[in-house]
Design a protein around this motif. Structure first.
Motif, PDB file in Angstrom:
ATOM      1  N   LEU A  21      60.152  71.293  42.553  1.00 39.23           N
ATOM      2  CA  LEU A  21      61.255  70.435  42.118  1.00 39.23           C
ATOM      3  C   LEU A  21      62.328  70.324  43.200  1.00 39.23           C
ATOM      4  CD1 LEU A  21      62.622  68.807  39.835  1.00 39.23           C
ATOM      5  CD2 LEU A  21      63.725  70.940  39.138  1.00 39.23           C
ATOM      6  N   VAL A  22      62.693  71.433  43.809  1.00 41.25           N
ATOM      7  CA  VAL A  22      63.745  71.429  44.826  1.00 41.25           C
ATOM      8  C   VAL A  22      63.390  70.468  45.958  1.00 41.25           C
ATOM      9  CG1 VAL A  22      64.909  72.832  46.568  1.00 41.25           C
ATOM     10  CG2 VAL A  22      64.514  73.759  44.275  1.00 41.25           C
ATOM     11  N   ARG A  93      44.040  68.708  43.272  1.00 40.63           N
ATOM     12  CA  ARG A  93      45.010  69.758  43.613  1.00 40.63           C
ATOM     13  C   ARG A  93      45.898  70.127  42.426  1.00 40.63           C
ATOM     14  NH1 ARG A  93      47.381  64.941  44.723  1.00 40.63           N
ATOM     15  NH2 ARG A  93      49.651  64.769  44.984  1.00 40.63           N
ATOM     16  N   PHE A  94      46.018  69.249  41.441  1.00 42.45           N
ATOM     17  CA  PHE A  94      46.886  69.543  40.306  1.00 42.45           C
ATOM     18  C   PHE A  94      46.325  70.648  39.408  1.00 42.45           C
ATOM     19  CE2 PHE A  94      48.074  64.821  40.700  1.00 42.45           C
ATOM     20  CZ  PHE A  94      49.126  65.112  41.551  1.00 42.45           C
ATOM     21  N   LEU A  95      45.010  70.764  39.337  1.00 39.17           N
ATOM     22  CA  LEU A  95      44.405  71.746  38.427  1.00 39.17           C
ATOM     23  C   LEU A  95      44.718  73.184  38.823  1.00 39.17           C
ATOM     24  CD1 LEU A  95      42.633  72.560  36.068  1.00 39.17           C
ATOM     25  CD2 LEU A  95      40.621  72.192  37.524  1.00 39.17           C
ATOM     26  N   PRO A  96      44.441  73.619  40.060  1.00 38.82           N
ATOM     27  CA  PRO A  96      44.772  75.010  40.385  1.00 38.82           C
ATOM     28  C   PRO A  96      46.268  75.288  40.332  1.00 38.82           C
ATOM     29  CG  PRO A  96      44.044  73.834  42.346  1.00 38.82           C
ATOM     30  CD  PRO A  96      43.731  72.956  41.179  1.00 38.82           C
ATOM     31  N   PHE A  97      47.101  74.287  40.673  1.00 35.10           N
ATOM     32  CA  PHE A  97      48.540  74.523  40.575  1.00 35.10           C
ATOM     33  C   PHE A  97      48.964  74.736  39.132  1.00 35.10           C
ATOM     34  CE2 PHE A  97      52.852  72.974  39.815  1.00 35.10           C
ATOM     35  CZ  PHE A  97      53.552  73.854  40.624  1.00 35.10           C
ATOM     36  N   ALA A  98      48.388  73.982  38.200  1.00 36.12           N
ATOM     37  CA  ALA A  98      48.723  74.163  36.787  1.00 36.12           C
ATOM     38  C   ALA A  98      48.315  75.558  36.318  1.00 36.12           C
ATOM     39  CB  ALA A  98      48.045  73.090  35.949  1.00 36.12           C
ATOM     40  N   TRP A 395      52.351  66.187  36.522  1.00 34.52           N
ATOM     41  CA  TRP A 395      51.576  67.416  36.373  1.00 34.52           C
ATOM     42  C   TRP A 395      52.445  68.658  36.484  1.00 34.52           C
ATOM     43  CZ3 TRP A 395      47.479  69.387  34.345  1.00 34.52           C
ATOM     44  CH2 TRP A 395      46.506  68.514  33.885  1.00 34.52           C
ATOM     45  N   TRP A 396      53.547  68.572  37.187  1.00 32.65           N
ATOM     46  CA  TRP A 396      54.492  69.696  37.206  1.00 32.65           C
ATOM     47  C   TRP A 396      55.045  69.931  35.801  1.00 32.65           C
ATOM     48  CZ3 TRP A 396      59.920  70.189  36.580  1.00 32.65           C
ATOM     49  CH2 TRP A 396      60.478  71.384  37.062  1.00 32.65           C
TER      50      TRP A 396
END
Length: 418
Positions: A21-22, A93-98, A395-396
């Motif tokens: 976010l930052v 890339r969104f899956l492992p970050f989630a 996704w965040w």
């Protein structure tokens, strides 16, 4: 101050989540903590520190499937194979970050501080916008000619949509710290930056947040209507002042009022050409009903389905409008009825997880859940959900929502993935 139950050695994963976010206003910089979190998740999975078979991991996998499989299926009949298949690849890339986010925020003791930190960051962006209103400059540089651009800069006019979508974190943090008076003051603080940022979609999103929070606070029809009346009077007063004092805001209102003429041309002009884009999106959907034209293929298919002399068609490059500017039409035109069915299933899964959660989990998930409602509300215009930037924010928030529902009061897991 770090809560006693949260050691400093376990704080760094939450900071990676917050860093996304930052760095959001700084272009692709937010991809760095996203990538670090994704790599950490793969390590955790390999060491069985994250169990992909547990309830929350299955929810993450299911929601990701509802987002990613439409993109995958759209690739086989895409009008621009290279763009679609590259999008299919990078959205992985969104899956492992989630999964990392769920692990990083698994301790419920972190949530109060996290929500306050997110609210503070968004509030600082709003204050920076006030500085730009007063001086013409902000951390993002000089203001754009027609809109307040704030920290995002004149070349990236996303201040309004982002403030509106993330406003629940500011409002609920103020409510928790200062009560209903703090909630009211925080709501007023955000009104001017969102109005003067010039995005009418953001105005509608913020109004929706206000209505839902008003009901959440009152839970009584009579009091609810009273609060809505007060909100309408207050926002109307601020809007009238802004209309009188700001030529930029006045121009947006005058353009919006063209819709009152009732003609198709007037409505199209009032919507900045959105009506033309929506007609073209429907034509695409009719021609490619099953899997659409392929994610991110909208601009390449646009000239073939647009009306003659469409303002968005660039004859030199043979491309058109970048996306459908409406979530249902984006999904329908780019991924077809199969994609829309997956998205509806994903919405149902997210709601079912909410219904099955206990009161404490719902309280934690309220801010990201309300933000997702504001972001995805179908009776509005939208940025592109399969784009790199808006898709990342989407996704965040989804990752925060899943993590909030899964967080526990205690955890016996070791704190570090290495």
């Amino acid at each position: 101050m770090i809560p006693p139950s949260v050691s400093r050695t376990t704080l760094w994963p939450a900071l990676f989540v917050l860093a996304v976010l930052v760095l959001l206003p700084l272009g692709r910089s937010s991809e760095l903590p996203l990538a670090c979190g994704g790599i950490a998740a793969l390590v955790l999975l390999a060491r069985w520190r994250v169990d992909w078979r547990d309830h929350t991991s299955r929810l993450v996998f299911a929601l990701f499937a509802c987002y990613w499989l439409p993109a995958l299926l759209s690739g086989f009949a895409a009008v621009e194979h290279g763009k679609t298949w590259s999008t299919v690849a990078v959205t992985l890339r969104f899956l492992p970050f989630a999964l990392f986010t769920v692990w990083a925020l698994r301790d419920a003791a972190r949530w109060s501080a996290l929500t306050a930190a997110i609210g503070m960051i968004v509030a600082l962006w709003a204050i920076d916008a006030y500085v730009q209103m007063a001086t013409g400059y902000s951390l993002g540089g000089a203001a754009e000619m027609e809109r307040v651009s704030g920290i995002f800069g004149a070349g990236n006019l996303k201040l309004g949509p982002v403030l509106a979508v993330l406003s629940p974190f500011v409002l609920l943090a103020a409510r928790a710290r200062f009560g209903r008076r703090g909630l009211a003051l925080a709501f007023v603080l955000l009104v001017a930056p969102i109005l003067l940022a010039g995005s009418r979609a953001a105005w509608l999103s913020y109004a929706l947040v206000g209505v839902l929070l008003a009901w959440h606070e009152t839970r009584d029809p009579r009091r609810f209507l009273g609060v809505l009346a007060a909100l309408a009077i207050g926002i109307g007063t601020l809007g009238a002042l802004a209309w009188h004092d700001s030529t930029r805001f006045g121009a947006r209102i005058e353009r919006s009022l063209l819709a009152l003429r009732g003609t198709e041309r007037a409505i199209d002009e009032a919507s900045a050409g959105r009506l033309s884009i929506w007609h073209t999106a429907l034509a695409m959907s009719a021609a490619h009903p099953l899997t659409g034209v392929g994610v991110r293929g909208f601009r390449y298919a646009y000239p073939h389905y647009a009306a003659p002399n469409d303002r968005f068609v660039d004859t030199a490059s043979d491309i058109g409008a970048s996306h459908a500017h409406q979530i249902v039409l984006e999904v329908l035109s780019e991924t077809g009825v199969l994609g829309l069915a997956f998205w509806i299933a994903g919405a149902w899964l997210a709601l079912r997880a909410w219904w099955r959660a206990d009161a404490a989990a719902r309280a934690r998930a309220f801010a990201p859940g309300l933000a997702l409602v504001a972001m995805c509300f179908p009776l509005n215009t939208h940025l592109a959900f399969y784009s790199a930037w808006w898709g990342l924010l989407f996704w965040w928030l989804l990752a925060l929502y899943c993590a909030a529902l899964a967080a526990r009061g205690e955890t016996s897991e070791a704190p570090h993935p290495t």
